[in-house]
Design a protein around this motif. Structure first.
Motif, PDB file in Angstrom:
ATOM      1  N   GLN A 107    -115.336  66.219  12.262  1.00 26.70           N
ATOM      2  CA  GLN A 107    -115.096  65.589  10.969  1.00 26.70           C
ATOM      3  C   GLN A 107    -115.483  64.115  10.945  1.00 26.70           C
ATOM      4  N   CYS A 108    -115.510  63.494  12.118  1.00 31.25           N
ATOM      5  CA  CYS A 108    -115.712  62.044  12.167  1.00 31.25           C
ATOM      6  C   CYS A 108    -117.012  61.650  12.861  1.00 31.25           C
ATOM      7  N   GLY A 142    -107.047  67.292   6.129  1.00 36.53           N
ATOM      8  CA  GLY A 142    -107.953  66.151   5.944  1.00 36.53           C
ATOM      9  C   GLY A 142    -109.399  66.567   6.085  1.00 36.53           C
ATOM     10  N   ASN A 193    -112.119  65.698   4.692  1.00 36.52           N
ATOM     11  CA  ASN A 193    -113.177  64.697   4.560  1.00 36.52           C
ATOM     12  C   ASN A 193    -113.033  63.551   5.561  1.00 36.52           C
ATOM     13  N   GLU A 224    -110.154  62.206   6.690  1.00 41.96           N
ATOM     14  CA  GLU A 224    -109.067  61.283   6.360  1.00 41.96           C
ATOM     15  C   GLU A 224    -108.283  60.799   7.590  1.00 41.96           C
ATOM     16  N   PHE A 225    -108.304  61.557   8.664  1.00 44.48           N
ATOM     17  CA  PHE A 225    -107.526  61.187   9.862  1.00 44.48           C
ATOM     18  C   PHE A 225    -108.366  60.530  10.963  1.00 44.48           C
ATOM     19  N   CYS A 226    -109.623  60.281  10.700  1.00 46.06           N
ATOM     20  CA  CYS A 226    -110.513  59.726  11.737  1.00 46.06           C
ATOM     21  C   CYS A 226    -109.977  58.426  12.327  1.00 46.06           C
TER      22      CYS A 226
END
Length: 148
Positions: free
Chosen positions: A76-77, A125, A127, A129-131
Motif C-alpha cells: 500500500q505504501c 486503509g 489508500n 492511510e496507515f503508511c
C-alpha cells in the motif's frame, strides 16, 4: 577439580651481579595449586531453550501482526521490506517482548496470519492511510534501521 604443579627453577650466575652481593647459585622450588570449577554441560548453560507450544503460538501471533504491517507497507505504501530481513528482525522483536528464541515457530502460520492481518488493514486503509503510522512504529521498534 584441584590441580597442582611443581615448579623448579635453577639459578646459576657466575658473579655477573656483583652489585647484588656476588655470585648466586641455587634452586627455587615451589608448588602451585589451584581450583578449577567445571560447569556441567546443559542446554540452559550454553543455549537458549526452545519455546513451548503456547509460547510458539504467542510468538507466531506477535510476528504475524508485525508481518501484516510490513506487507501493508510493501503493497500500500510502496515501501518494500525484504523477507529475509524480516526474519532477522523477528528475532529482535521476540527478544524485546521477553522471548529468548523463535526456534520451532511455524513460518507458514506466521505467513497465513500475516496475510489475514494485511487484508484487515487494507480494508481499513485501502489508500495507504496507515503508511506514516506504520513507518513510525517500525522506526520506534528498530531505531538502528535505515529509513524504509
Amino acid at each position: 577439580m584441584i590441580f597442582c604443579y611443581n615448579l623448579s627453577l635453577s639459578i646459576a650466575n657466575n658473579g655477573n651481579l656483583a652489585n647484588l652481593g656476588g655470585a648466586m647459585t641455587g634452586n627455587i622450588s615451589t608448588k602451585i595449586c589451584g581450583l578449577v570449577i567445571v560447569a556441567l554441560s546443559s542446554p540452559l548453560v550454553f543455549a537458549n531453550e526452545a519455546p513451548n507450544a503456547q509460547e510458539r503460538q504467542e510468538i507466531e501471533m506477535l510476528l504475524a501482526e508485525a508481518a501484516g504491517k510490513m506487507i501493508y507497507l510493501t503493497k500500500q505504501c510502496d515501501k518494500p521490506v525484504d523477507k529475509d530481513k524480516f526474519k532477522e528482525l523477528s528475532k529482535l522483536k521476540a527478544f524485546s517482548e521477553g522471548y529468548e528464541s523463535i526456534e520451532g515457530i511455524s513460518w507458514e502460520n506466521v505467513r497465513d496470519e500475516a496475510n489475514q492481518n494485511y487484508g484487515e488493514l487494507k480494508a481499513k486503509g485501502p489508500n495507504g492511510e496507515f503508511c506514516e503510522q506504520y513507518e513510525k512504529d517500525i522506526k520506534n521498534a528498530y531505531p538502528f534501521l535505515k529509513p524504509l
